[in-house]
Design a protein around this motif. Structure first.
Motif, PDB file in Angstrom:
ATOM      1  N   SER A 144       0.843  -1.196   0.000  1.00  0.00           N
ATOM      2  CA  SER A 144       0.000   0.000   0.000  1.00  0.00           C
ATOM      3  C   SER A 144       0.875   1.240   0.000  1.00  0.00           C
ATOM      4  N   GLU A 145       0.312   2.326  -0.494  1.00  0.00           N
ATOM      5  CA  GLU A 145       1.023   3.598  -0.519  1.00  0.00           C
ATOM      6  C   GLU A 145       1.137   4.161   0.894  1.00  0.00           C
ATOM      7  N   LEU A 146       2.156   4.963   1.106  1.00  0.00           N
ATOM      8  CA  LEU A 146       2.322   5.642   2.390  1.00  0.00           C
ATOM      9  C   LEU A 146       1.557   6.959   2.340  1.00  0.00           C
ATOM     10  N   THR A 147       0.502   7.057   3.122  1.00  0.00           N
ATOM     11  CA  THR A 147      -0.339   8.251   3.167  1.00  0.00           C
ATOM     12  C   THR A 147      -0.462   8.730   4.613  1.00  0.00           C
ATOM     13  N   GLU A 148      -1.068   9.885   4.789  1.00  0.00           N
ATOM     14  CA  GLU A 148      -1.263  10.392   6.146  1.00  0.00           C
ATOM     15  C   GLU A 148      -2.212   9.499   6.942  1.00  0.00           C
ATOM     16  N   ASP A 149      -3.170   8.871   6.269  1.00  0.00           N
ATOM     17  CA  ASP A 149      -4.057   7.934   6.964  1.00  0.00           C
ATOM     18  C   ASP A 149      -3.273   6.737   7.491  1.00  0.00           C
TER      19      ASP A 149
END
Length: 216
Positions: A144-149
């Motif tokens: 998965s992408e690294l996001t603020e969530d």
């Protein structure tokens, strides 16, 4: 406050039955975030502040800093990369964590807590994650992408681990969830998501000489 029912001890011989899984009931239950001055005492980045909604922001270029730190940790500690690579999702650890048994939050299962970091590792540091990430479907290989969530989930759930290592005892591969949790917390410290309780106290120890901050 998190809204969940404490499971009753109603199994045979007073043993707690494995509770039904609930989704995200402990989301947002992380500790207070360390202020910039507490970060500075620990020599962690402190170039962040509160936004218009009175919420703490992340440091500038937080994504690059987080990935750089993860890269540093996986190279420095071979065991960390091994633990991130070898999990086969057998489920032996799922009902061994007292945080999961007490909250029923699926992300408090040791394997699910590990996966919060493992998915990001797979996306940016494995061939499959890089390849399918460019195609826009990193989830095809469990990445998965690294996001603020994702960072918010790291902060909430990696601080709901007491590093007791009970799950590691039952893991057939000996995967140490505590080491993964400690690595995630170290990454968080470097992007403006330190724990106030930990960083303030340890900062006082280094700066003043005792955990209470009392002068001699």
């Amino acid at each position: 406050m998190a809204k969940f029912e404490v499971p009753k001890i109603d199994g045979e011989q007073g043993v707690l039955d494995v509770p039904s899984v609930q989704k995200d009931v402990m989301k947002g239950s992380g500790p207070f975030i360390a202020k910039p001055e507490f970060q500075a005492d620990m020599h962690f980045p402190n170039d962040f502040s509160k936004d218009d909604e009175d919420k703490w922001t992340l440091v500038p270029n937080w994504k690059e800093r987080a990935l750089d730190k993860l890269d540093d940790l996986r190279k420095r500690y071979r065991s960390l990369q091994v633990y991130l690579d070898i999990c086969v999702k057998c489920g032996a650890c799922t009902d061994k964590c007292h945080y999961f048994l007490g909250t029923t939050d699926a992300k408090n299962m040791p394997v699910a807590r590990q996966d919060l970091l493992r998915k990001v590792y797979r996306r940016y540091f494995t061939f499959g994650g890089k390849f399918f990430g460019k195609l826009g479907m990193p989830e095809f290989v469990g990445a998965s992408e690294l996001t603020e969530d994702v960072v918010d989930d790291w902060y909430n759930y990696y601080h709901q681990c007491s590093h007791c290592r009970r799950c590691s005892v039952f893991c057939p591969y000996g995967i140490d969830t505590a080491e993964i949790s400690m690595a995630a917390r170290e990454i968080l410290d470097h992007i403006g998501r330190g724990s106030k309780y930990n960083n303030e106290i340890i900062g006082k120890v280094y700066k003043i000489g005792n955990n209470l901050g009392l002068p001699q």
